[in-house]
Design a protein around this motif. Structure first.
Motif, PDB file in Angstrom:
ATOM      1  N   LYS A 188       0.860  -1.181   0.000  1.00 40.66           N
ATOM      2  CA  LYS A 188       0.000   0.000   0.000  1.00 40.66           C
ATOM      3  C   LYS A 188       0.893   1.226   0.000  1.00 40.66           C
ATOM      4  O   LYS A 188       1.798   1.354   0.821  1.00 40.66           O
ATOM      5  CB  LYS A 188      -0.916   0.013   1.225  1.00 40.66           C
ATOM      6  N   THR A 190      -4.003   3.491  -2.299  1.00 41.25           N
ATOM      7  CA  THR A 190      -3.535   2.907  -3.554  1.00 41.25           C
ATOM      8  C   THR A 190      -2.662   1.687  -3.269  1.00 41.25           C
ATOM      9  O   THR A 190      -1.734   1.759  -2.468  1.00 41.25           O
ATOM     10  CB  THR A 190      -2.735   3.941  -4.361  1.00 41.25           C
ATOM     11  N   HIS A 227      -6.975   1.564  -6.746  1.00 43.33           N
ATOM     12  CA  HIS A 227      -7.416   2.542  -5.749  1.00 43.33           C
ATOM     13  C   HIS A 227      -8.596   1.964  -4.971  1.00 43.33           C
ATOM     14  O   HIS A 227      -9.676   1.762  -5.542  1.00 43.33           O
ATOM     15  CB  HIS A 227      -7.799   3.857  -6.416  1.00 43.33           C
ATOM     16  N   HIS A 275     -15.001   2.787  -9.530  1.00 40.35           N
ATOM     17  CA  HIS A 275     -14.172   3.915  -9.095  1.00 40.35           C
ATOM     18  C   HIS A 275     -15.059   5.128  -8.859  1.00 40.35           C
ATOM     19  O   HIS A 275     -16.062   5.313  -9.551  1.00 40.35           O
ATOM     20  CB  HIS A 275     -13.108   4.239 -10.152  1.00 40.35           C
ATOM     21  N   ARG A 326      -0.454  -1.780  -4.965  1.00 41.98           N
ATOM     22  CA  ARG A 326       0.214  -2.420  -6.094  1.00 41.98           C
ATOM     23  C   ARG A 326       0.724  -3.776  -5.639  1.00 41.98           C
ATOM     24  O   ARG A 326       0.926  -3.993  -4.440  1.00 41.98           O
ATOM     25  CB  ARG A 326       1.393  -1.587  -6.608  1.00 41.98           C
ATOM     26  N   ASP A 376      -9.673   8.948   0.849  1.00 43.47           N
ATOM     27  CA  ASP A 376     -10.304   7.819   0.175  1.00 43.47           C
ATOM     28  C   ASP A 376     -11.510   7.324   0.959  1.00 43.47           C
ATOM     29  O   ASP A 376     -12.046   6.264   0.670  1.00 43.47           O
ATOM     30  CB  ASP A 376      -9.293   6.682  -0.010  1.00 43.47           C
ATOM     31  N   PRO A 432      -1.775   0.481 -10.636  1.00 43.30           N
ATOM     32  CA  PRO A 432      -2.303   0.842  -9.305  1.00 43.30           C
ATOM     33  C   PRO A 432      -3.777   0.487  -9.169  1.00 43.30           C
ATOM     34  O   PRO A 432      -4.551   0.583 -10.129  1.00 43.30           O
ATOM     35  CB  PRO A 432      -2.078   2.355  -9.231  1.00 43.30           C
TER      36      PRO A 432
END
Length: 463
Positions: free
Chosen positions: A161, A198, A220, A272, A200, A304, A218
């Motif tokens: 993260k 975010t 989100h 999203h 990965r 977020d 990425p």
């Protein structure tokens, strides 16, 4: 190096592994153990620079950097009036990946080695893919998982993260997939605001755990339900003609700085929330594709964590099909309390009929027909008639497979209530009768008192 630049080509002392001279081992532990950190972080793309900082004691004269399992050693004289030394690598390659420790020495003693720091070099293999299940937009309190998939059949998969002083990291070997490669599932939840951000994922071979692949694209993760829901309105209204302009407005009492609009796509949750600073969403001149069910969300800037979704707002686009006709039976002028049936008639085969009352915020009445043999007709019964029905009506038709796309409107039909409701005289009569009885009783009491008083006067005169 003393604050200068150190590169891997700078060769200092060589020793076997992490060997220490006997004198050093005897003196080890006298000084506090140092700490080691990497700047900008311990996970670095290939070809990028990194600086390793070793923080020790003001008593330090020399700092040393060791690579675990390697014969290399870097040495740096302690800067004056500082308890920190740094070792910089200008361009990382695969040979720099591994674990590092540092120590420092004074004139008469040496520190223990720091805890190891894992330096990871990324960008050496093909990137895996990262996805969220069931969705990257999750309601607070729900459970979800992040799935990292690789085409390689062995190794480790790593989830990171972005952001924060300490980057969360989890690794899993992954399971083989029938389609080839392997996949690792990382459970997340129950979800709260801290999970937003975010993510990965990376792949690495089992033989070289500090050599990682390119990062995945990425992902989100956005968490909803953290604040009270806003309201969603349509201007000029939720029923618009094809080609007319439409604006959706997301309103809230809280001082939110970002707003997002979503359109339902079947049972699939939104993928999203694209936030914007304005609560207004101009949709321009609408086409049939603008029809659908919308919701909006609100959030504070740089966050977020989002509000709960607004109540759904259905946007209906009229003007796609031939208009139906609307008639009233027994007629448009009816008496108070009677029943009236509005008949919507269509010459083309559309299986759903809608009756709207102009100027009303109430949802339309809708009827679906089982028999779709033309001509088609739907009957809307209004009963009993009151002043609330004394309005103008229109009807529309649509296909059940496209419920947000309607025909042109029928011609308007106005209902008129021809008489006032019959009055209920019972209560009024009772009130009047009670009043009359009370008056008669009062008059009787007065008459009795008058006669009684006159008799007493005559008796006194005779006496």
């Amino acid at each position: 190096m003393g604050g200068g630049s150190t590169t891997p080509s700078l060769t200092a002392l060589l020793c076997l592994g992490l060997c220490w001279r006997p004198w050093d081992q005897v003196q080890a532990g006298v000084l506090p153990k140092p700490s080691i950190r990497a700047d900008p972080g311990p996970i670095v793309p290939k070809g990028s620079p990194v600086t390793l900082w070793c923080q020790g004691s003001p008593q330090a004269e020399v700092y040393r950097l060791y690579k675990v399992g390697d014969s290399g050693l870097w040495e740096d004289e302690a800067p004056q009036a500082s308890n920190t030394a740094w070792f910089r690598f200008e361009s990382l390659s695969s040979r720099h990946a591994g674990q590092y420790q540092c120590a420092y020495h004074s004139r008469n003693s040496s520190s223990r080695q720091s805890d190891p720091l894992a330096l990871v070099v990324t960008g050496l293999y093909t990137a895996p893919s990262l996805s969220a299940h069931p969705s990257p937009v999750m309601a607070s309190g729900r459970n979800m998982s992040l799935s990292c998939s690789s085409w390689f059949t062995s190794g480790m998969l790593h989830l990171l993260k972005e952001g924060g002083a300490d980057v969360p990291r989890r690794s899993a070997p992954g399971k083989l997939r029938n389609s080839g490669g392997r996949q690792a599932l990382f459970p997340v939840g129950p979800v709260n605001a801290c999970h937003g951000g975010t993510y990965r994922c990376y792949d690495s071979p089992s033989s070289d755990p500090y050599l990682w692949s390119q990062p995945s694209d990425p992902l989100h993760l956005q968490v909803t339900g953290m604040y009270k829901e806003p309201s969603l309105l349509a201007q000029p209204g939720s029923l618009v003609l094809l080609g007319d302009r439409l604006t959706l407005q997301c309103r809230s009492d809280a001082s939110f700085g970002r707003f997002a609009l979503t359109k339902d796509e079947g049972s699939t949750p939104p993928l999203h929330l694209n936030g914007q600073h304005s609560p207004n969403f101009p949709l321009g001149r609408v086409s049939h594709t603008r029809g659908g069910r919308y919701r909006c969300y609100a959030a504070h800037n740089i966050s977020d964590a989002w509000s709960a979704p607004s109540a759904p707002l259905d946007i209906l686009i009229a003007g796609m099909y031939q208009k139906p006709s609307l008639s009233a039976h027994p007629g448009t002028s009816v008496s108070w309390g009677e029943n009236v049936t509005l008949q919507c008639h269509s010459e083309i085969v559309l299986d759903t009929f809608h009756l709207f009352k102009e100027g009303s915020l109430a949802p339309a009445q809708s009827l679906s027909l089982q028999d779709t043999t033309a001509p088609l007709q739907a009957n809307f019964t209004l009963s009993p008639m009151t002043s609330a029905h004394n309005e103008t009506y229109r009807c529309y038709t649509s296909q059940s497979t496209s419920p947000y796309v309607l025909s042109n409107p029928s011609d308007p039909l106005q209902l008129l209530i021809s008489a006032s409701p019959p009055e209920d005289y019972t209560v009024g009569n009772l009130v009047r009768m009670a009043t009359a009885a009370l008056i008669l009783l009062s008059l009787g009491v007065l008459l009795f008192q008058a006669q009684h008083g006159h008799g007493e006067t005559q008796d006194m005169a005779m006496s």
